[in-house]
Write a protein that holds these residues in place. Structure first.
Motif, PDB file in Angstrom:
ATOM      1  N   GLU A  82      -0.190  -3.415   8.907  1.00 39.68           N
ATOM      2  CA  GLU A  82       0.223  -2.032   9.234  1.00 39.68           C
ATOM      3  C   GLU A  82       0.219  -1.157   7.980  1.00 39.68           C
ATOM      4  O   GLU A  82      -0.274  -0.026   7.999  1.00 39.68           O
ATOM      5  CB  GLU A  82       1.615  -2.024   9.874  1.00 39.68           C
ATOM      6  N   ARG A  83       0.763  -1.683   6.893  1.00 40.90           N
ATOM      7  CA  ARG A  83       0.812  -0.910   5.636  1.00 40.90           C
ATOM      8  C   ARG A  83      -0.577  -0.657   5.081  1.00 40.90           C
ATOM      9  O   ARG A  83      -0.871   0.414   4.549  1.00 40.90           O
ATOM     10  CB  ARG A  83       1.634  -1.664   4.599  1.00 40.90           C
ATOM     11  N   ALA A  84      -1.441  -1.668   5.186  1.00 43.59           N
ATOM     12  CA  ALA A  84      -2.808  -1.524   4.661  1.00 43.59           C
ATOM     13  C   ALA A  84      -3.572  -0.470   5.460  1.00 43.59           C
ATOM     14  O   ALA A  84      -4.301   0.347   4.885  1.00 43.59           O
ATOM     15  CB  ALA A  84      -3.525  -2.870   4.714  1.00 43.59           C
ATOM     16  N   ILE A  85      -3.373  -0.476   6.774  1.00 41.63           N
ATOM     17  CA  ILE A  85      -4.041   0.525   7.617  1.00 41.63           C
ATOM     18  C   ILE A  85      -3.556   1.920   7.228  1.00 41.63           C
ATOM     19  O   ILE A  85      -4.353   2.860   7.091  1.00 41.63           O
ATOM     20  CB  ILE A  85      -3.779   0.249   9.119  1.00 41.63           C
ATOM     21  N   ALA A  86      -2.255   2.054   7.020  1.00 44.71           N
ATOM     22  CA  ALA A  86      -1.688   3.371   6.668  1.00 44.71           C
ATOM     23  C   ALA A  86      -2.243   3.886   5.338  1.00 44.71           C
ATOM     24  O   ALA A  86      -2.260   5.097   5.089  1.00 44.71           O
ATOM     25  CB  ALA A  86      -0.161   3.279   6.613  1.00 44.71           C
ATOM     26  N   ALA A  87      -2.716   2.975   4.486  1.00 45.73           N
ATOM     27  CA  ALA A  87      -3.261   3.363   3.173  1.00 45.73           C
ATOM     28  C   ALA A  87      -4.756   3.670   3.238  1.00 45.73           C
ATOM     29  O   ALA A  87      -5.356   4.036   2.226  1.00 45.73           O
ATOM     30  CB  ALA A  87      -2.996   2.257   2.152  1.00 45.73           C
ATOM     31  N   ALA A  88      -5.361   3.503   4.423  1.00 45.16           N
ATOM     32  CA  ALA A  88      -6.814   3.714   4.564  1.00 45.16           C
ATOM     33  C   ALA A  88      -7.096   5.193   4.798  1.00 45.16           C
ATOM     34  O   ALA A  88      -7.444   5.614   5.904  1.00 45.16           O
ATOM     35  CB  ALA A  88      -7.353   2.850   5.701  1.00 45.16           C
ATOM     36  N   LEU A  89      -6.932   5.983   3.757  1.00 44.09           N
ATOM     37  CA  LEU A  89      -7.023   7.440   3.858  1.00 44.09           C
ATOM     38  C   LEU A  89      -8.264   7.964   3.156  1.00 44.09           C
ATOM     39  O   LEU A  89      -8.614   7.470   2.071  1.00 44.09           O
ATOM     40  CB  LEU A  89      -5.779   8.069   3.231  1.00 44.09           C
ATOM     41  N   PRO A  90      -8.912   8.965   3.737  1.00 41.63           N
ATOM     42  CA  PRO A  90     -10.062   9.552   3.042  1.00 41.63           C
ATOM     43  C   PRO A  90      -9.614  10.111   1.697  1.00 41.63           C
ATOM     44  O   PRO A  90      -8.558  10.732   1.613  1.00 41.63           O
ATOM     45  CB  PRO A  90     -10.532  10.658   3.996  1.00 41.63           C
ATOM     46  N   GLY A  91     -10.398   9.846   0.658  1.00 44.07           N
ATOM     47  CA  GLY A  91     -10.017  10.272  -0.697  1.00 44.07           C
ATOM     48  C   GLY A  91      -9.301   9.175  -1.463  1.00 44.07           C
ATOM     49  O   GLY A  91      -9.162   9.256  -2.684  1.00 44.07           O
ATOM     50  N   GLY A  92      -8.831   8.157  -0.758  1.00 47.01           N
ATOM     51  CA  GLY A  92      -8.173   7.027  -1.424  1.00 47.01           C
ATOM     52  C   GLY A  92      -9.198   6.043  -1.949  1.00 47.01           C
ATOM     53  O   GLY A  92     -10.402   6.339  -2.027  1.00 47.01           O
ATOM     54  N   ARG A  93      -8.713   4.873  -2.313  1.00 48.88           N
ATOM     55  CA  ARG A  93      -9.573   3.824  -2.862  1.00 48.88           C
ATOM     56  C   ARG A  93      -9.307   2.504  -2.150  1.00 48.88           C
ATOM     57  O   ARG A  93      -8.212   2.283  -1.649  1.00 48.88           O
ATOM     58  CB  ARG A  93      -9.269   3.622  -4.351  1.00 48.88           C
ATOM     59  N   MET A  94     -10.318   1.640  -2.195  1.00 50.86           N
ATOM     60  CA  MET A  94     -10.156   0.320  -1.579  1.00 50.86           C
ATOM     61  C   MET A  94      -8.947  -0.411  -2.152  1.00 50.86           C
ATOM     62  O   MET A  94      -8.245  -1.130  -1.442  1.00 50.86           O
ATOM     63  CB  MET A  94     -11.428  -0.501  -1.785  1.00 50.86           C
ATOM     64  N   GLY A  95      -8.699  -0.210  -3.445  1.00 48.05           N
ATOM     65  CA  GLY A  95      -7.551  -0.867  -4.081  1.00 48.05           C
ATOM     66  C   GLY A  95      -6.216  -0.464  -3.466  1.00 48.05           C
ATOM     67  O   GLY A  95      -5.245  -1.230  -3.528  1.00 48.05           O
ATOM     68  N   ASP A  96      -6.154   0.726  -2.866  1.00 46.19           N
ATOM     69  CA  ASP A  96      -4.905   1.164  -2.217  1.00 46.19           C
ATOM     70  C   ASP A  96      -4.595   0.256  -1.025  1.00 46.19           C
ATOM     71  O   ASP A  96      -3.439  -0.114  -0.790  1.00 46.19           O
ATOM     72  CB  ASP A  96      -5.024   2.614  -1.714  1.00 46.19           C
ATOM     73  N   ILE A  97      -5.645  -0.072  -0.269  1.00 47.31           N
ATOM     74  CA  ILE A  97      -5.509  -0.948   0.899  1.00 47.31           C
ATOM     75  C   ILE A  97      -5.109  -2.345   0.431  1.00 47.31           C
ATOM     76  O   ILE A  97      -4.132  -2.934   0.906  1.00 47.31           O
ATOM     77  CB  ILE A  97      -6.843  -1.000   1.689  1.00 47.31           C
ATOM     78  N   ALA A  98      -5.871  -2.856  -0.521  1.00 42.10           N
ATOM     79  CA  ALA A  98      -5.661  -4.220  -1.014  1.00 42.10           C
ATOM     80  C   ALA A  98      -4.262  -4.381  -1.624  1.00 42.10           C
ATOM     81  O   ALA A  98      -3.592  -5.395  -1.430  1.00 42.10           O
ATOM     82  CB  ALA A  98      -6.735  -4.564  -2.047  1.00 42.10           C
ATOM     83  N   HIS A  99      -3.839  -3.352  -2.328  1.00 44.38           N
ATOM     84  CA  HIS A  99      -2.529  -3.428  -2.979  1.00 44.38           C
ATOM     85  C   HIS A  99      -1.393  -3.503  -1.972  1.00 44.38           C
ATOM     86  O   HIS A  99      -0.385  -4.177  -2.211  1.00 44.38           O
ATOM     87  CB  HIS A  99      -2.337  -2.219  -3.900  1.00 44.38           C
ATOM     88  N   GLU A 100      -1.525  -2.804  -0.851  1.00 44.96           N
ATOM     89  CA  GLU A 100      -0.484  -2.862   0.185  1.00 44.96           C
ATOM     90  C   GLU A 100      -0.332  -4.285   0.708  1.00 44.96           C
ATOM     91  O   GLU A 100       0.778  -4.755   0.958  1.00 44.96           O
ATOM     92  CB  GLU A 100      -0.814  -1.906   1.339  1.00 44.96           C
TER      93      GLU A 100
END
Ligand code: MF3
Ligand code: CO
Length: 255
Positions: free
Chosen positions: A137-155
């Motif tokens: 759920e947290r990783a999905i919430a971090a999947a935002l345009p303008g973000g980075r793959m690392g944001d998803i992975a870090h969650e």
């Protein structure tokens, strides 16, 4: 090569994803002590067919595997993390079962997984499943345009760390679309602000896997497919396919 897809294509992927979600539901409904993995696979086969789709996994042959995939779904019990084969094994009360399903409809794939308890599971298993689901759920919430793959992975990574779980080495999510596995890789560990720029139209499968033990190396079981923890500790696995849109993430693998 990373592909970016249009809203028309997400709509098609959403239809494939619907089949996956209904199939996971149908399988989860009949899970009980005594039922065999073969029987669960047959339930999945029937549901996918009934909905006019094709199983993405059956016959799929990655380079590391000894044979084309012989089942419809992956059924991974206790220390098996992913890619468990449907065989004659009967489920026992207290088992932790990951159900992973892919379906293809009109040339587009959906891929999702859930982990469920068989009968009555202990509190430690429940916490493991809850943390892994929360990571998704947290990783999905971090999947935002303008973000980075690392944001998803870090969650995913911080959720495991905070809860005290290991993350199996060498496995993660992937791009998905006209093929089940596409670029880019979607890792379960990473640093915020690093990695591929997330842009509208990216369609990916995010799949956190956590295990109770401290030894993150995995081992391939004698069947050549089942991937288990080295330390024998139990694992949980959740997955959704999503599209990154201008309005944020859209989950494609829902009923
Ligand atoms: N969700 C799993 C994955 O992305 C399912 C693959 S099973 C296979 O790796 F049989 F298709 F390989
Ligand atoms: Co996947």
């Amino acid at each position: 090569m990373v592909t970016y897809r249009s809203a028309r294509e997400w709509a098609r992927m959403r239809e494939a994803g619907r089949v996956v979600a209904h199939t996971l539901q149908a399988v989860a409904e009949v899970v009980e002590p005594g039922i065999t993995l073969d029987e669960l696979d047959a339930v999945a086969a029937r549901k996918i067919k009934e909905m006019g789709a094709l199983p993405s996994f059956q016959g799929y042959h990655p380079s590391w595997a000894p044979t084309p995939y012989p089942g419809v779904v992956c059924l991974s019990v206790n220390d098996v993390i992913v890619h468990g084969l449907p065989n004659g094994r009967a489920l026992a009360d207290g088992d932790v079962l990951s159900i992973d399903c892919g379906a293809e409809l009109a040339g587009y794939h959906g891929d999702a997984a859930i982990t469920v308890g068989v009968g009555t599971v202990d509190g430690a298993a429940r916490r493991l499943m809850d943390a892994t689901s929360q990571a998704l759920e947290r990783a999905i919430a971090a999947a935002l345009p303008g973000g980075r793959m690392g944001d998803i992975a870090h969650e995913v990574e911080r959720t495991a760390q905070d809860a005290g779980y290991g993350i199996p080495e060498g496995w993660g999510g992937h791009g998905i679309g006209n093929a089940m596995h596409e670029d880019p890789a979607v890792p379960n560990r990473g640093r915020p602000g690093r990695g591929l720029r997330l842009k509208e139209g990216l369609t990916i499968a995010i799949e956190p896997m956590f295990h109770e033990g401290g030894q993150d190396q995995t081992r391939t079981m004698p069947d050549g497919w089942s991937m288990a923890t080295r330390d024998g500790s139990r694992a949980a696995h959740f997955e959704h396919s999503i599209a990154i849109t201008g309005d944020g993430p859209v989950v494609l693998t829902l009923p």
